[in-house]
Design an enzyme around this catalytic site. Structure first.
Site, PDB file in Angstrom:
ATOM      1  N   THR A  26       0.821  -1.218   0.000  1.00 30.83           N
ATOM      2  CA  THR A  26       0.000   0.000   0.000  1.00 30.83           C
ATOM      3  C   THR A  26       0.852   1.264   0.000  1.00 30.83           C
ATOM      4  O   THR A  26       0.313   2.368  -0.058  1.00 30.83           O
ATOM      5  CB  THR A  26      -0.927   0.044   1.233  1.00 30.83           C
ATOM      6  OG1 THR A  26      -0.093  -0.031   2.408  1.00 30.83           O
ATOM      7  CG2 THR A  26      -1.920  -1.110   1.240  1.00 30.83           C
ATOM      8  N   GLY A  27       2.170   1.113   0.080  1.00 32.19           N
ATOM      9  CA  GLY A  27       3.037   2.292   0.126  1.00 32.19           C
ATOM     10  C   GLY A  27       3.390   2.794  -1.268  1.00 32.19           C
ATOM     11  O   GLY A  27       2.985   2.209  -2.281  1.00 32.19           O
ATOM     12  N   ASP A  29       6.297   2.778  -2.942  1.00 31.57           N
ATOM     13  CA  ASP A  29       7.099   1.879  -3.787  1.00 31.57           C
ATOM     14  C   ASP A  29       6.331   0.615  -4.147  1.00 31.57           C
ATOM     15  O   ASP A  29       6.515   0.055  -5.236  1.00 31.57           O
ATOM     16  CB  ASP A  29       8.393   1.480  -3.058  1.00 31.57           C
ATOM     17  CG  ASP A  29       9.355   2.646  -2.907  1.00 31.57           C
ATOM     18  OD1 ASP A  29       8.980   3.772  -3.283  1.00 31.57           O
ATOM     19  OD2 ASP A  29      10.471   2.426  -2.418  1.00 31.57           O
ATOM     20  N   LEU A  73       4.347  -7.732   9.613  1.00 30.57           N
ATOM     21  CA  LEU A  73       5.756  -8.002   9.945  1.00 30.57           C
ATOM     22  C   LEU A  73       5.968  -8.250  11.435  1.00 30.57           C
ATOM     23  O   LEU A  73       7.029  -8.699  11.844  1.00 30.57           O
ATOM     24  CB  LEU A  73       6.660  -6.853   9.494  1.00 30.57           C
ATOM     25  CG  LEU A  73       6.974  -6.693   8.003  1.00 30.57           C
ATOM     26  CD1 LEU A  73       8.181  -5.798   7.816  1.00 30.57           C
ATOM     27  CD2 LEU A  73       7.215  -8.020   7.311  1.00 30.57           C
ATOM     28  N   ALA A  95       7.899  -3.278   3.383  1.00 28.35           N
ATOM     29  CA  ALA A  95       7.125  -2.785   4.527  1.00 28.35           C
ATOM     30  C   ALA A  95       8.039  -2.182   5.581  1.00 28.35           C
ATOM     31  O   ALA A  95       9.098  -2.729   5.870  1.00 28.35           O
ATOM     32  CB  ALA A  95       6.311  -3.924   5.139  1.00 28.35           C
ATOM     33  N   ALA A  96       7.624  -1.065   6.127  1.00 30.50           N
ATOM     34  CA  ALA A  96       8.392  -0.420   7.198  1.00 30.50           C
ATOM     35  C   ALA A  96       7.606   0.758   7.744  1.00 30.50           C
ATOM     36  O   ALA A  96       6.679   1.263   7.091  1.00 30.50           O
ATOM     37  CB  ALA A  96       9.733   0.098   6.667  1.00 30.50           C
ATOM     38  N   SER A  98       8.307   4.176   7.726  1.00 33.79           N
ATOM     39  CA  SER A  98       9.321   4.777   6.851  1.00 33.79           C
ATOM     40  C   SER A  98       9.559   6.261   7.111  1.00 33.79           C
ATOM     41  O   SER A  98      10.455   6.848   6.516  1.00 33.79           O
ATOM     42  CB  SER A  98       8.905   4.579   5.383  1.00 33.79           C
ATOM     43  OG  SER A  98       7.835   5.429   5.072  1.00 33.79           O
ATOM     44  N   SER A 149      18.374   1.526   3.273  1.00 35.28           N
ATOM     45  CA  SER A 149      18.196   2.968   3.092  1.00 35.28           C
ATOM     46  C   SER A 149      19.496   3.748   3.233  1.00 35.28           C
ATOM     47  O   SER A 149      20.352   3.410   4.063  1.00 35.28           O
ATOM     48  CB  SER A 149      17.212   3.475   4.152  1.00 35.28           C
ATOM     49  OG  SER A 149      17.261   4.881   4.242  1.00 35.28           O
ATOM     50  N   GLU A 151      19.637   6.319   4.774  1.00 37.51           N
ATOM     51  CA  GLU A 151      19.654   6.811   6.161  1.00 37.51           C
ATOM     52  C   GLU A 151      20.701   6.072   6.990  1.00 37.51           C
ATOM     53  O   GLU A 151      21.136   6.574   8.018  1.00 37.51           O
ATOM     54  CB  GLU A 151      18.278   6.618   6.811  1.00 37.51           C
ATOM     55  CG  GLU A 151      17.331   7.792   6.657  1.00 37.51           C
ATOM     56  CD  GLU A 151      17.668   8.958   7.578  1.00 37.51           C
ATOM     57  OE1 GLU A 151      17.683  10.106   7.069  1.00 37.51           O
ATOM     58  OE2 GLU A 151      17.931   8.750   8.776  1.00 37.51           O
ATOM     59  N   TYR A 173      15.116   4.934  13.227  1.00 39.58           N
ATOM     60  CA  TYR A 173      14.805   4.360  11.900  1.00 39.58           C
ATOM     61  C   TYR A 173      16.080   3.836  11.240  1.00 39.58           C
ATOM     62  O   TYR A 173      16.140   2.699  10.777  1.00 39.58           O
ATOM     63  CB  TYR A 173      14.147   5.433  11.021  1.00 39.58           C
ATOM     64  CG  TYR A 173      14.030   5.040   9.554  1.00 39.58           C
ATOM     65  CD1 TYR A 173      12.909   4.358   9.090  1.00 39.58           C
ATOM     66  CD2 TYR A 173      15.044   5.345   8.637  1.00 39.58           C
ATOM     67  CE1 TYR A 173      12.806   3.987   7.749  1.00 39.58           C
ATOM     68  CE2 TYR A 173      14.941   4.971   7.303  1.00 39.58           C
ATOM     69  CZ  TYR A 173      13.826   4.295   6.866  1.00 39.58           C
ATOM     70  OH  TYR A 173      13.737   3.925   5.541  1.00 39.58           O
TER      71      TYR A 173
END
Ligand code: NAP
Ligand code: GDD
Length: 358
Positions: A26-27, A29, A73, A95-96, A98, A149, A151, A173
């Site tokens: 659903t995100g 990406d 998850l 999934a995350a 984010s 990521s 990040e 994160y």
């Protein structure tokens, strides 16, 4: 040398009847990746959490021909059941939680989903395939993609950043993503699993959540242009990112899983822009001066900032043949155009777009 059109025909031939399972469907990406894989002939399943997830109907509208399977998850049993039901050739773990600022507010949950969630997904694959290998040689291994990521580079030790640059994450994160990155590599080395991490730099699109800065800007600019609001509150305008288009980045995810040997890749454009640049481009596009509308809100400045990120995507270019197709200015214009349409529907028909308060 295979031309772009020929490469896509070759890939399509190879991918017919393959099955992919995408978490985070659903995100942003998830929807682009599903579209891409369906266009290559895959059967695509998206993992959906919650008993009435409102984003399920949105992704169904965007991407027809998707199938869904329930799972979370946080729930190992649900992941084992999902993998067993779908029997995928490829699993993309997108999934995350984010949004980086949320990770300071809910650090434990972020660690559970973004860190432990990766381990649960790897274990689900291992359990379904038999514990020694991720599947025996005859039927082919389940290939696993982990959404790592930039990040993780955080307080960067060198610029640009490449696959072997040392990590110094600056948020819960980033720390949780670093665990997910290393556990994927460890399962590759320990169990001979086909697992790769894509270290993706920021990528955006008209489907980006409104809490992220580019979309917050494009939506704010559209609403200001149409007289729906007058001010746009932002945090650190000096932060620098390497921003690309999400539609390009999902192609790289797929290519990573088509290589003979699993390895990790940095994906980005190699171009740096500040948040101020993004603001200026977006306001200029609609003929407004950003200085008349942007307000700095110190509450939006992060406890520990990632000041600057820039990718060295050489390995992806050479080994995957991957190139971005959309430049940053074009991306900002695409997003403002799309939000002008959303905002005019909001003005004319009362369709509500939920702008972010972050
Ligand atoms: P996004 O739009 O925020 O989507 C996140 C997805 O994760 C949603 O589908 C959400 O589903 C799902 N999710 C959250 N918690 C879950 C749980 N406990 N179980 C199952 N699903 C859960 O993120 P994105 O921009 O598409 O990014 C995709 C991935 O790439 C993320 O892992 C992100 O951290 C990573 N990444 C993104 C970027 C970027 O610039 N976009 C760069 C590097 C890495 P619900 O509908 O259930 O909430
Ligand atoms: N969100 C937001 N809102 N960011 C702002 C604002 C604001 O009002 N004002 C300035 N910024 C700055 C942030 O401080 C940050 O330095 C930069 O804009 C980008 O913020 P985000 O768009 O929220 O993205 P991010 O870089 O923190 O994280 C995104 O990219 C990561 C890859 O580097 C997310 O997609 C992560 O999931 C992803 O891993």
């Amino acid at each position: 040398m295979v031309s772009g059109r020929n490469l896509s025909t070759v890939l399509k031939g190879k991918c017919m009847s393959r099955r992919a399972l995408i978490t985070g469907i659903t995100g942003q990406d998830g929807s682009y990746l599903a579209e891409h894989l369906l266009s290559l002939g895959y059967q695509v399943w998206g993992l959906i959490r919650g008993q009435a997830n409102p984003r399920k109907s949105r992704v169904s509208r965007l991407v027809s021909d998707l199938s869904f399977v329930n799972g979370d998850l946080l729930d190992e049993g649900s992941l084992v059941t999902a993998v067993d039901k779908v029997q995928p050739d490829e699993v993309y773990n997108l999934a995350a939680i984010s949004f980086v600022p949320m990770s300071w507010d809910q650090a434990e949950l972020t660690t559970e989903v973004n860190g432990m969630g990766v381990l649960r997904m790897l274990e689900a694959i291992r359990l379904v395939c038999g514990l020694d290998k991720s599947r025996d040689g005859s039927s082919g291994q389940i290939r696993f993609y982990q959404a790592s990521s930039s990040e993780m580079f955080g307080k960067v030790v060198e610029s640009p950043q490449h696959e072997t640059t040392i990590f110094h994450p600056r948020s819960p994160y980033g720390v949780a993503k670093t665990y997910g990155h290393f556990i994927t590599r460890n399962y590759r080395e320990s169990f001979d699993m086909y697992g790769v991490s894509g270290i993706l730099f920021n990528h955006e699109s008209p489907r980006r959540g409104t809490e992220f800065v580019t979309r917050k800007i494009s939506l704010g600019v559209a609403q200001i242009k149409l007289g729906l609001q007058d001010k746009l509150c932002l945090g650190n305008l000096d932060a620098v990112r390497d921003w690309g288009f999400a539609g390009d980045y999902v192609r790289a995810m797929h290519l990573m899983l088509q290589q003979d040997e699993p390895t990790d890749y940095v994906v980005g454009t190699g171009c740096m822009h500040s948040v101020r640049d993004a603001v200026q481009m977006a306001f200029e596009y609609v003929g407004l001066d950003w200085r008349d509308h942007v307000v700095i809100d110190p509450a939006l400045v992060r406890p520990a900032e990632v000041e600057t990120l820039c990718a060295d995507p050489s390995r992806a270019r050479v080994e995957l043949g991957w190139e971005p197709s959309v430049g940053f200015e074009q991306l900002m214009h695409m997003m403002v155009e799309s939000d002008l349409q959303h905002a005019s529907r909001e003005r004319d028909f009362g369709d509500l777009i939920l702008a972010s308060s972050w």
